[in-house]
Design an enzyme around this catalytic site. Structure first.
Site, short mmCIF file in Angstrom:
data_model
loop_
_atom_site.label_atom_id
_atom_site.label_comp_id
_atom_site.label_asym_id
_atom_site.label_seq_id
_atom_site.Cartn_x
_atom_site.Cartn_y
_atom_site.Cartn_z
N ASP A 141 18.89 -4.18 41.06
CA ASP A 141 19.31 -4.45 42.43
C ASP A 141 20.00 -5.81 42.68
N ASN B 226 8.37 2.53 44.54
CA ASN B 226 9.21 2.05 45.83
C ASN B 226 9.53 3.26 46.58
N CYS B 227 10.30 4.12 45.84
CA CYS B 227 10.81 5.43 46.33
C CYS B 227 9.79 6.16 47.20
N SER C 92 5.01 -2.28 38.95
CA SER C 92 5.16 -0.76 38.35
C SER C 92 4.81 0.11 39.46
N PRO D 155 24.12 -17.02 28.12
CA PRO D 155 23.71 -16.11 27.14
C PRO D 155 22.15 -15.84 26.89
N ILE E 170 20.00 -15.51 29.23
CA ILE E 170 19.40 -14.83 30.54
C ILE E 170 20.30 -13.69 30.69
N TYR E 171 19.35 -12.46 30.93
CA TYR E 171 19.90 -11.29 30.99
C TYR E 171 19.11 -10.76 32.45
N ALA E 172 20.02 -10.01 33.04
CA ALA E 172 19.69 -9.51 34.62
C ALA E 172 20.03 -8.08 34.56
C1 LIG Z 1 11.65 2.43 50.57
C2 LIG Z 1 12.54 2.45 49.48
C3 LIG Z 1 13.01 3.89 48.88
C4 LIG Z 1 13.65 3.96 47.65
N1 LIG Z 1 14.17 5.11 47.72
C5 LIG Z 1 14.79 5.35 46.22
C6 LIG Z 1 15.31 6.55 46.11
O1 LIG Z 1 14.67 7.72 46.43
N2 LIG Z 1 15.96 6.51 44.87
C7 LIG Z 1 16.37 5.55 44.30
O2 LIG Z 1 17.07 5.81 43.18
N3 LIG Z 1 16.04 4.21 44.55
C8 LIG Z 1 15.52 4.23 45.74
N4 LIG Z 1 14.94 2.89 46.08
C9 LIG Z 1 15.60 1.76 45.46
C10 LIG Z 1 14.89 1.46 44.06
O3 LIG Z 1 13.81 1.25 44.24
C11 LIG Z 1 15.49 0.05 43.45
O4 LIG Z 1 16.98 0.32 43.29
C12 LIG Z 1 14.74 -0.40 42.28
O5 LIG Z 1 13.37 -0.42 42.57
C13 LIG Z 1 15.61 -1.88 41.80
O6 LIG Z 1 14.75 -2.19 40.72
P1 LIG Z 1 14.70 -3.75 40.43
O7 LIG Z 1 13.98 -3.95 39.13
O8 LIG Z 1 16.00 -4.28 40.53
O9 LIG Z 1 13.93 -4.26 41.66
P2 LIG Z 1 12.40 -3.89 42.14
O10 LIG Z 1 11.92 -2.49 41.62
O11 LIG Z 1 12.40 -4.14 43.66
O12 LIG Z 1 11.35 -5.15 41.50
C14 LIG Z 1 11.94 -6.48 41.77
C15 LIG Z 1 10.36 -7.12 41.77
O13 LIG Z 1 10.71 -8.50 41.56
C16 LIG Z 1 9.79 -9.36 42.44
N5 LIG Z 1 10.33 -10.74 42.49
C17 LIG Z 1 11.69 -10.90 43.25
N6 LIG Z 1 11.97 -12.54 42.91
C18 LIG Z 1 10.70 -12.78 42.11
C19 LIG Z 1 10.63 -14.12 41.82
N7 LIG Z 1 11.24 -15.03 41.64
N8 LIG Z 1 9.40 -14.20 41.04
C20 LIG Z 1 8.67 -13.30 40.61
N9 LIG Z 1 9.03 -11.94 41.21
C21 LIG Z 1 10.01 -11.71 41.90
C22 LIG Z 1 9.60 -8.63 43.40
O14 LIG Z 1 8.53 -8.93 44.01
C23 LIG Z 1 9.91 -7.08 43.12
O15 LIG Z 1 8.45 -6.65 43.27
C24 LIG Z 1 14.17 2.93 47.22
C25 LIG Z 1 13.89 1.59 47.74
C26 LIG Z 1 12.86 1.35 48.67
C27 LIG Z 1 12.61 -0.06 49.09
C1 LIG Z 2 6.65 3.30 33.70
C2 LIG Z 2 7.31 1.97 33.42
C3 LIG Z 2 5.99 0.86 33.42
C4 LIG Z 2 8.01 1.75 32.14
O1 LIG Z 2 7.46 2.68 31.36
P1 LIG Z 2 8.45 2.96 29.90
O2 LIG Z 2 7.22 3.06 29.11
O3 LIG Z 2 9.76 2.43 29.61
O4 LIG Z 2 8.53 4.50 30.53
P2 LIG Z 2 7.99 5.85 30.40
O5 LIG Z 2 6.85 5.96 30.57
O6 LIG Z 2 8.87 6.84 31.22
O7 LIG Z 2 7.99 6.26 29.02
C5 LIG Z 2 9.47 6.28 28.46
C6 LIG Z 2 9.15 5.88 26.87
O8 LIG Z 2 8.44 7.03 26.31
C7 LIG Z 2 8.96 7.96 25.19
N1 LIG Z 2 8.74 9.15 25.60
C8 LIG Z 2 8.60 9.89 26.67
N2 LIG Z 2 8.02 10.98 26.30
C9 LIG Z 2 8.12 11.23 25.12
C10 LIG Z 2 7.63 12.21 24.25
N3 LIG Z 2 7.12 13.42 24.87
N4 LIG Z 2 7.44 11.90 23.14
C11 LIG Z 2 7.88 10.75 22.49
N5 LIG Z 2 8.14 9.83 23.18
C12 LIG Z 2 8.27 9.74 24.51
C13 LIG Z 2 10.70 7.46 25.65
O9 LIG Z 2 11.33 7.46 24.66
C14 LIG Z 2 10.36 6.21 26.09
O10 LIG Z 2 10.41 5.33 24.90
P3 LIG Z 2 11.52 4.27 24.23
O11 LIG Z 2 12.07 3.54 25.53
O12 LIG Z 2 10.82 3.42 23.45
O13 LIG Z 2 12.62 5.40 24.01
C15 LIG Z 2 8.53 1.54 34.29
O14 LIG Z 2 9.61 2.33 34.35
C16 LIG Z 2 7.64 1.51 36.01
O15 LIG Z 2 7.04 0.37 36.17
N6 LIG Z 2 8.08 2.23 36.81
C17 LIG Z 2 7.65 2.42 38.05
C18 LIG Z 2 8.69 1.60 38.88
C19 LIG Z 2 10.04 2.29 39.31
O16 LIG Z 2 10.62 2.68 38.35
N7 LIG Z 2 10.23 2.22 40.41
C20 LIG Z 2 11.15 2.97 41.07
C21 LIG Z 2 11.34 4.30 41.02
S1 LIG Z 2 10.08 4.91 42.19
#
Ligand SMILES: Cc1cc2nc3c(=O)[nH]c(=O)nc-3n(C[C@H](O)[C@H](O)[C@H](O)COP(=O)(O)OP(=O)(O)OC[C@H]3O[C@@H](n4cnc5c(N)ncnc54)[C@H](O)[C@@H]3O)c2cc1C
Ligand SMILES: CC(C)(COP(=O)(O)OP(=O)(O)OC[C@H]1O[C@@H](n2cnc3c(N)ncnc32)[C@H](O)[C@@H]1OP(=O)(O)O)[C@@H](O)C(=O)NCCC(=O)NCCS
Ligand SMILES: Cc1cc2nc3c(=O)[nH]c(=O)nc-3n(C[C@H](O)[C@H](O)[C@H](O)COP(=O)(O)OP(=O)(O)OC[C@H]3O[C@@H](n4cnc5c(N)ncnc54)[C@H](O)[C@@H]3O)c2cc1C
Ligand SMILES: CC(C)(COP(=O)(O)OP(=O)(O)OC[C@H]1O[C@@H](n2cnc3c(N)ncnc32)[C@H](O)[C@@H]1OP(=O)(O)O)[C@@H](O)C(=O)NCCC(=O)NCCS
Lengths: 550, 550
Positions: free
Chosen positions: A284, A41-42, A38, A277, A279-281
């Site tokens: 990226d 990445n971005c 959690s 069916p 397995i969901y994916a």
């Molecule tokens: C440096 C960087 C900057 C980015 N900036 C942006 C941005 O500005 N805007 C944007 O929209 N997107 C950005 N992205 C892309 C974005 O982070 C990804 O599109 C997004 O995180 C994809 O989500 P995901 O769940 O598919 O993969 P991820 O969030 O990468 O999560 C995949 C996880 O699965 C784990 N994993 C993989 N295989 C296994 C396994 N076999 N067993 C257990 N764990 C495993 C990995 O360790 C990883 O932690 C950026 C990415 C990077 C790296």
């Molecule tokens: C945060 C994370 C753990 C998932 O959390 P999540 O609980 O689904 O997301 P949020 O914290 O944004 O909360 C959204 C939920 O809260 C609810 N919510 C948000 N604001 C609310 C409000 N003001 N009142 C009521 N509900 C609210 C939304 O409806 C949603 O719930 P639902 O899916 O049941 O409809 C996950 O998105 C994560 O790990 N993010 C970090 C990684 C990542 O995305 N990296 C790439 C980008 S840098």
């Protein structure tokens, strides 16, 4: 019901959270190979550059907090290494000990993400050469910079992440050189738009080589890294960031016999269900049909991954009720002071797929020019010559780029035509926009092209000798023209054009240009209604022309 | 073809310019009663306040430049005083001399705008009391401020323009008091959103009286102005800006026998043609059916006036080909450091029209919280309880309000449901947004309400004794709760809720709240799935509650 989730970041953690919210009774286990879940990445490049100063800000949740709140097991440093579909079980390896065990599932979710491409170039494993995907990568790069005297860095690959890294290294006072194999940075942009970025990189004193590949790396003990280019040039550097692309982590899925597409992404149906069916994916690692060109593509973006997570959870718990409609690759990046964004499909990619399209460039201001602080933005749109359907948009500018790209994205997603763009009702007050928003203007101009009110030509039509085919008129004022324009053009200021028609031949193709295209449009309409049959406006005016030819 | 145009600013000048572009041969005469054409009405407050420092920046065109470029006669200080529809001629009065003449037309366009309401209160014509519509008004106000020692100003009426004037006077170092008859500022907002503006005005040291009307003004020679309120209070002041509303300038049309609506706006059809097919009308002077509530309304906004201008020109030259679809009143204003915006119809107005609707409030950040500089924004949406169609949205915040209101406007205009909001594909990088954009979040929350995943209650349900009907649980952390919350609520931190279910009665309505509603949502889902039948999330959480009750 027992759900296993592979991957604990954007797609995986979002699926897990929503799953718990709609199924309090289920057993949920989330596996993450790495130490962290959690995380942002971005945000990683900005933490390296110091804009994000606290490392802990990168984590939205910790394994403990997430596990407690959502009442699930979060197993970090547990890698899923095999799927036994017949037994509905996965084999898991504890990273720390190498110990393996199996865990059964009713439903399995794969969100393993993508891994950076690392080509097998000589010397690529030398110290100081890194890719950036996750927190450990970030820690390594940051530590390397802190522990070494990094004066100069080389960024290989000028995509969004490469440029973000260039900016962040630059922010640390490191001199940066970018090496890019293509003729331009940021391939989702068309060349004419990328040139605006090239120009900006120059003003920021960032060196870059286009049309250039790295052929090898070398490093002798105690010496600096050498980056050998295919141009015979060698760059001496202290740090290399490889950002030449990523590829889906689909090996696990492939070995389990799940269907994999030509892109190497996992194949899913509209419910984000794989060929199995149970397995969901998502994220990226999957390929999905691009709604515009109909071809399967991979979307490496966090927004879609997050939205898919919620859809997967809904479909798992409520039965396949929620259709995923696909992403159109709406993306944005801050590149030093610029903002660069795109949505839909570029003119270049449409061309490669032989999809007919018309392109149009306009230059606008972020808000009303009379209110201080307005900043320029350049917009390129591509649309269908038959019905005017918008196929893609690109914007390079500063303030307000983000809001216009979101409007264009809605337009592309909802199959708007350029006529619809003219009707977008934006919120206007001087600090935020103009009475006609840049998206409206892009629509007006495209509509004029589409219904024959005007004709445009492209900067390419005027270069390399082709200019002789045209009689080129500069309709800017005399003062402007004296500062320079297109070679061989005749200056007739717009407001004099009605009186100076005799100077413009009727038997030649006539091209009008001004700074950006607006005055030339007015001029074209005058000529067309005075019987000129072949009159063209230079799309994007001198601004686009000058950037494109340099 | 001979076109006459009445009014030379937003609607008139735009119509004229487009007319010329598509009909080079026509005779076009534009009449403007005032001295100036084509000026930035919307910039006038900012010129008074000094943000726009150059007066000339207010003018997009001068009569000379416009006349030359578009080859037309621009007759300023010529007022059209009567229309003889039978003779197809207008009577024109030269303002300077009073001299009158007639001018015939083939087609006539009316874009006379709207005039500020000036109620017949005792003393209203005293020196120092002004309305603001055009450049001369601006000059008078600016000169008055420069020539007098204006320490204090009173703004009567707290609409968009009133608040802009308050801000600009404040910028000049003038103390400002606002007097407003309604219980809130900015009537397009609902009360719960307006309270955020009230709060901000307090932090800016702007005094304001709500539920208060001016009953009269008085001024003795050499003394300050007295503004007498209906509360028996009197304000001593140096300058009064009256901004209690505007009304359409439809007198000319009315006297010519054109159909006028209940709003006093000129009636037009979907081609913007009045009841006389040779006369078109547009801008602030027309009424048009609101696409959401189906009632005729007047839109006092520059964006629609500009777009209508182009449509009128198209229809005049090309035959009625271009249908105007109506505006949904998308508006925005900078109010000191705040940005306040709305689109569609407010909950209040839906209520007045007995249109069933559900409201939902969410609080989000302008961009990812981990990237520096994120600022809060509060969003209220109203939607149809049957199909989830979005009917209106309001946002109060700082950065990024403008882009979200534009997305909501597209959603309202295109009859999106709240489900569609969840799928909006925005451009995400940390400086611009979050992986789930605030518009997506608003959609998720509304979807949950609509399909019964959650139930919400409103802050009003908890005030004035009604709280006793509910068992109120504060799911924030202990530390947060200690800083204060809703009186009588029990603190059970979200992460402890599963273990402390026994403390929550099963036979009462249970309300959960947290800071903004997110954690309470997670908590509600836990309780609902543990057999609790009446569980509610407090919409907008403590943030909305606290602002609304103060
Ligand atoms: C440096 C960087 C900057 C980015 N900036 C942006 C941005 O500005 N805007 C944007 O929209 N997107 C950005 N992205 C892309 C974005 O982070 C990804 O599109 C997004 O995180 C994809 O989500 P995901 O769940 O598919 O993969 P991820 O969030 O990468 O999560 C995949 C996880 O699965 C784990 N994993 C993989 N295989 C296994 C396994 N076999 N067993 C257990 N764990 C495993 C990995 O360790 C990883 O932690 C950026 C990415 C990077 C790296
Ligand atoms: C945060 C994370 C753990 C998932 O959390 P999540 O609980 O689904 O997301 P949020 O914290 O944004 O909360 C959204 C939920 O809260 C609810 N919510 C948000 N604001 C609310 C409000 N003001 N009142 C009521 N509900 C609210 C939304 O409806 C949603 O719930 P639902 O899916 O049941 O409809 C996950 O998105 C994560 O790990 N993010 C970090 C990684 C990542 O995305 N990296 C790439 C980008 S840098
Ligand atoms: C202070 C102020 C701030 C504003 N801020 C905003 C904002 O931030 N955003 C926004 O969208 N809108 C704003 N508006 C509203 C916007 O300016 C109007 O909606 C828009 O100008 C309407 O265009 P129009 O052509 O109908 O009228 P106008 O632009 O007002 O033009 C009408 C013209 O017709 C002339 N006229 C009238 N009758 C006659 C006649 N008989 N003969 C000759 N000439 C005549 C008038 O003198 C006037 O110049 C603001 C308005 C004001 C006054
Ligand atoms: C400016 C004004 C005189 C009208 O001018 P206009 O020519 O219609 O508007 P613009 O200058 O924005 O130009 C728009 C035209 O240029 C074209 N254009 C704009 N950029 C272009 C480009 N880069 N290439 C080609 N054409 C372009 C548009 O297509 C449009 O032409 P069309 O209507 O024939 O399609 C009028 O709007 C006005 O007086 N405005 C000020 C008053 C006002 O609006 N006040 C309220 C707001 S503060």
């Amino acid at each position: 019901m027992k759900y296993l989730i592979v991957g604990g970041v954007a797609g995986g953690a979002t699926t897990a959270a929503r799953l718990r919210r709609i199924d309090e009774q289920a057993e949920i286990i989330m596996f993450e190979r790495g130490e962290y879940i959690s995380y942002a990445n971005c945000g990683l490049p900005y933490y390296i550059g110091g804009t994000i100063s606290e490392r802990e800000n990168l984590f939205v949740q910790t394994p403990e907090s997430f596990g407690k709140r959502f009442n699930m097991e979060v197993r970090t440093q547990h890698e899923v290494v095999a799927i036994d579909r017949a037994a509905k079980a996965v084999k898991v390896k504890k990273v720390a000990t190498g110990e393996e065990y199996t865990e059964t599932y009713d439903k399995l979710v794969l969100s393993p993400g993508a891994e950076p491409v690392k080509p097998p170039l000589p010397g690529i494993n030398s110290e100081g050469i890194y890719t950036l995907r996750n927190v450990p990568d970030t820690d390594v790069i940051k530590a390397y910079i802190e522990e070494h005297d990094v004066q100069h860095a080389t960024v290989v690959g000028a995509g969004f992440i490469g440029l973000e890294m260039a900016e962040n290294l630059h922010d640390l006072g490191v001199r940066v050189t970018i090496v890019e194999m293509a003729e331009q940075v940021m391939t989702p942009l068309d060349y004419s738009m990328a040139t605006l970025v090239h120009q900006h990189l120059k003003t920021q004193n960032v060196e870059f080589y286009l049309n250039t590949a790295v052929s090898s790396f070398s490093k002798k003990d105690g010496e600096r890294l050498n980056v050998h280019l295919n141009t015979t040039r060698t760059i001496e550097t202290d740090l290399v960031i490889l950002s030449i692309g990523v590829r889906p982590e689909s090996k696990l899925a492939k070995e389990a016999g799940l269907e994999i597409g030509d892109t190497h992404g996992i194949v899913v149906n509209e419910y984000l269900q794989t060929s199995d069916p149970d397995i969901y994916a998502l994220g990226d690692a999957i390929e999905y049909e691009n709604p515009i060109i109909g071809k399967k593509m991979i979307t490496y973006l966090a927004g879609p991954a997050n939205k898919q997570g919620r859809i997967v959870a809904n479909n798992l718990v409520r039965g396949n009720e929620h259709v995923y409609k696909g992403a159109i690759n709406t993306a944005i990046a801050k590149v030093f002071k610029l903002t660069v964004a795109s949505t839909g499909v570029s003119g270049k990619l449409l061309g490669e797929h032989n999809i007919p399209h018309i392109d149009s460039i306009t230059h606008s201001s972020s808000h009303a020019g009379y209110y201080p602080g307005a900043e320029p933005m350049s917009i390129k749109i591509s649309f269908d010559p038959k019905d005017g359907r918008l196929l893609g948009a690109q914007i390079v500018g500063y303030k307000g780029v983000d809001k216009r790209i979101d409007l264009f994205a809605e337009a592309v997603r909802n199959r708007y035509t350029v006529y619809d763009l003219t009707e977008i009702e934006h919120a206007y007050a001087p600090p935020y926009s103009s009475a006609k928003d840049p998206v409206n203007i892009a629509g007006f101009v495209a509509e004029n092209i589409l219904n024959g009110t005007t004709r445009t030509i492209w900067w390419r039509d005027l270069v390399a000798g082709k200019a002789d085919d045209y009689f080129v008129v500069d309709v800017r004022t005399k003062d402007e023209a004296e500062l320079g324009g297109i070679e061989g053009s005749l200056n007739i200021p717009l407001d004099d054009i009605r009186e100076r028609l005799t100077e413009i031949p009727r038997d030649k193709k006539v091209v009008l240009y001004c700074g950006v295209g607006l005055r030339a449009h007015v001029g074209c309409r005058i000529l067309m209604q005075h019987g000129y049959e072949q009159v063209y406006n230079l799309s994007g005016g001198l601004k686009t022309y000058e950037h494109a030819i340099q």
